[in-house]
Write an enzyme that holds these catalytic residues in place. Structure first.
Site, PDB file in Angstrom:
ATOM      1  N   SER A 102      35.628 -49.181   7.427  1.00 37.88           N
ATOM      2  CA  SER A 102      36.807 -50.015   7.717  1.00 37.88           C
ATOM      3  C   SER A 102      36.726 -50.588   9.132  1.00 37.88           C
ATOM      4  CB  SER A 102      38.078 -49.174   7.598  1.00 37.88           C
ATOM      5  OG  SER A 102      38.274 -48.763   6.270  1.00 37.88           O
ATOM      6  N   ARG A 121      36.122 -54.625  10.527  1.00 36.80           N
ATOM      7  CA  ARG A 121      37.119 -55.209  11.436  1.00 36.80           C
ATOM      8  C   ARG A 121      36.510 -55.604  12.774  1.00 36.80           C
ATOM      9  NH1 ARG A 121      39.503 -52.225   7.615  1.00 36.80           N
ATOM     10  NH2 ARG A 121      41.724 -52.404   7.168  1.00 36.80           N
ATOM     11  N   GLY A 171      35.360 -54.988  -1.517  1.00 40.53           N
ATOM     12  CA  GLY A 171      36.734 -55.482  -1.539  1.00 40.53           C
ATOM     13  C   GLY A 171      37.248 -55.737  -0.134  1.00 40.53           C
ATOM     14  N   SER A 181      48.536 -50.922   0.806  1.00 40.30           N
ATOM     15  CA  SER A 181      47.166 -51.428   0.860  1.00 40.30           C
ATOM     16  C   SER A 181      46.880 -52.003   2.233  1.00 40.30           C
ATOM     17  CB  SER A 181      46.956 -52.515  -0.201  1.00 40.30           C
ATOM     18  OG  SER A 181      45.804 -53.281   0.118  1.00 40.30           O
ATOM     19  N   ASP A 234      40.279 -43.101  -0.972  1.00 46.89           N
ATOM     20  CA  ASP A 234      38.878 -43.154  -1.421  1.00 46.89           C
ATOM     21  C   ASP A 234      38.277 -41.765  -1.640  1.00 46.89           C
ATOM     22  OD1 ASP A 234      39.051 -45.893  -1.240  1.00 46.89           O
ATOM     23  OD2 ASP A 234      38.155 -45.997   0.754  1.00 46.89           O
ATOM     24  N   LYS A 246      39.657 -50.138  -7.989  1.00 49.83           N
ATOM     25  CA  LYS A 246      38.602 -50.035  -6.972  1.00 49.83           C
ATOM     26  C   LYS A 246      37.281 -50.550  -7.558  1.00 49.83           C
ATOM     27  CE  LYS A 246      41.361 -48.223  -3.905  1.00 49.83           C
ATOM     28  NZ  LYS A 246      41.750 -48.998  -2.706  1.00 49.83           N
ATOM     29  N   ARG A 251      38.519 -45.813 -11.179  1.00 49.74           N
ATOM     30  CA  ARG A 251      38.110 -44.490 -10.686  1.00 49.74           C
ATOM     31  C   ARG A 251      38.866 -43.344 -11.341  1.00 49.74           C
ATOM     32  NH1 ARG A 251      37.050 -45.760  -4.208  1.00 49.74           N
ATOM     33  NH2 ARG A 251      34.953 -46.597  -4.562  1.00 49.74           N
ATOM     34  N   ARG A 256      30.992 -44.247  -4.747  1.00 49.88           N
ATOM     35  CA  ARG A 256      31.647 -42.933  -4.573  1.00 49.88           C
ATOM     36  C   ARG A 256      31.533 -42.056  -5.831  1.00 49.88           C
ATOM     37  NH1 ARG A 256      33.290 -43.502   0.539  1.00 49.88           N
ATOM     38  NH2 ARG A 256      34.217 -45.488   1.105  1.00 49.88           N
TER      39      ARG A 256
END
Ligand SMILES: O=C(O)C1=C[C@@H](OP(=O)(O)O)[C@@H](O)[C@H](O)C1
Ligand SMILES: C=C(OP(=O)(O)O)C(=O)O
Length: 445
Positions: free
Chosen positions: A29, A33, A101, A175, A328, A355, A359, A402
């Site tokens: 993440s 960014r 995503g 989200s 996650d 996802k 999942r 994952r």
């Protein structure tokens, strides 16, 4: 990720104790960014510890296509020379986000505030994921989708706003991707853009925007929510970013160490932002031995060294309000739950359905095919822990990194080996997972 490449299956077998010190790769993440905010800043952003996984590399590529100068200067060391808020150039090529995503949705937000038109695409998994949740608020801000696949899905063409409108937006689900897309578009709008969330989601965008010089104020909203107000048109200035190790990646060796008898494993530099540590809380409630020391921080993001020892686990109930802080991690938590004694009930998992794969179904199938009793009731996942896992199953990974890593962890203590049908997608978030786990003692063949 080439979806046409031949699949690469792998078998995971009962292993001796896991030991030593592991540094899992940089947080995904924060890596996305750092590249995006670096590209929207003036001056230089130096990033150390960037995750060099496929998801993040696709974001780096998209920033280049949009006019930023992005260079790799050493191992995990990158610099970005940005174009400034609203300064993206008209891209000459499709922005392809592969399996990611986060990359796709955050860049949609950043593009929405610029007077350019961009084509967004991804692999079969990303093409199946919902995009309206991002495009709806961006439309309120003046951006337009001119072409899309059915249901507003990828591939799609997004025309950014010439005069973006600041909005107040209540996210329909917790989200960070929706919140971040609105905030990134709001950077280019005059006035204050506000996002209200019922349940707080990861706040890396807010922390990093502050670090790059934006005025952004967060106040509590209700019992678990937040109101985030960003003042538009700041001059973002390039800033150094040190990326801590990804807690979502650390989750795999961590659970492996808990379930393999005699293990004693250290995980260094793990980010411990409280909006990411729901798994650690839950595992401790189950009886896990996880000790923290060497607590530090950078740019508002805390990190610590974790020492994990094999532990007897018991089943627990995981409340729905904890979901955003471990969204996650449910796959690998389900593995820990299978090795626990007693039932684990994980509530409120509707977001798991959208996802990289569904999942909820994929996790249940992974457990079932390995002899674990599991049930899905509405949005809840219920796992019957029996203290051991029979194993012997072939797990379908459904283009989902994952699922692959969770199944390989499960096989490290199961009665019979566990096989995954394809390990290729592990490269999206944790490229050195297999060698790192082998070094700690995992028997993968
Ligand atoms: O903002 C982010 O970096 C992420 C947000 C989460 O998605 P949602 O925003 O869809 O919950 C998470 O599942 C994803 O892996 C990374
Ligand atoms: C959901 C995930 O990522 P993304 O949404 O970026 O594809 C993930 O890494 O588990």
């Amino acid at each position: 990720m080439s979806t046409s490449a031949a699949p690469t299956p792998l078998e995971s077998r009962a292993s001796g104790p896991l030991a030593g010190t592991i540094r899992v790769p940089g947080d995904k993440s924060i890596s996305h960014r750092a590249l995006i905010l670096g590209a929207l800043s003036v001056g230089e952003t130096r990033i150390s510890g960037l995750l060099e996984g496929e998801d993040v590399l696709n974001t780096a590529k998209s920033m280049r296509t949009l006019g930023a100068k992005v260079e790799r200067t050493g191992e995990f060391a990158w610099t970005v020379h940005g174009v400034g808020v609203g300064g993206f150039a008209q891209p000459a090529a499709t922005l392809d986000f592969g399996n990611s995503g986060t990359g796709c949705r955050l860049v949609m937000g950043a593009v929405a505030g610029c007077p350019i038109t961009a084509v967004f695409d991804g692999d079969a998994s990303l093409r199946s994921r919902p995009m309206r949740r991002i495009l709806d608020p961006l439309a309120l801000m003046g951006a337009k989708v001119t072409v899309s696949a059915e249901g507003g899905k990828l591939p799609l063409t997004l025309q950014g706003a010439s005069n973006p409108i600041p909005i107040e937006y209540r996210t329909p689900v917790a989200s960070a991707q929706i919140k971040s897309a609105v905030l990134l578009a709001g950077l280019a709008a005059p006035g204050v853009t506000t996002v209200i969330e019922q349940e707080a989601s990861r706040d890396h965008t807010e922390l990093m925007l502050k670090h790059f010089g934006a005025e952004i104020v967060t106040t509590p909203e209700g019992s678990h929510g937040r109101r985030i107000a960003l003042t538009g048109q700041p001059e973002l200035r390039g800033a150094p970013v040190i990326v801590p190790a990804d807690p979502s990646s650390a989750a795999f060796p961590l659970v492996a160490a808990l379930i393999v008898d005699g293990s004693d494993l250290v995980l260094s530099d793990v980010m411990t932002n409280p909006l990411r540590t729901g798994l650690f809380t839950t595992l401790r409630e189950m009886g896990a031995s996880i000790e923290e020391d060497d607590v530090r921080g950078d740019a508002g993001e805390p990190m610590a060294r974790l020492r994990v020892r094999a532990s007897k686990l018991k089943g627990v109930v995981v409340p729905p309000e904890r979901a955003p802080s471990m969204i996650d991690e449910y796959l690998v938590l389900a593995v820990a739950a299978a090795y626990a004694e007693g039932t684990t009930v994980m509530r409120g998992l509707h977001e798991l359905r959208v996802k990289e794969s569904d999942r909820l179904e994929a996790t249940a199938a992974m457990l079932r095919v390995n002899g674990v009793k599991v049930e899905i009731t509405g949005d809840d996942l219920i796992v019957e822990g029996r203290g051991h896992v029979p194993g012997g199953g072939l797990v379908a990974t459904h283009m989902d990194h994952r699922i692959a890593m969770s199944a390989l962890v499960m096989g490290l203590a199961s009665d019979k080996p566990v096989t995954v049908d394809d390990t290729a997608f592990i490269a999206t978030s944790f490229p050195d997972f297999i060698p790192l786990m082998r070094k700690a003692g995992a028997d993968f063949a």
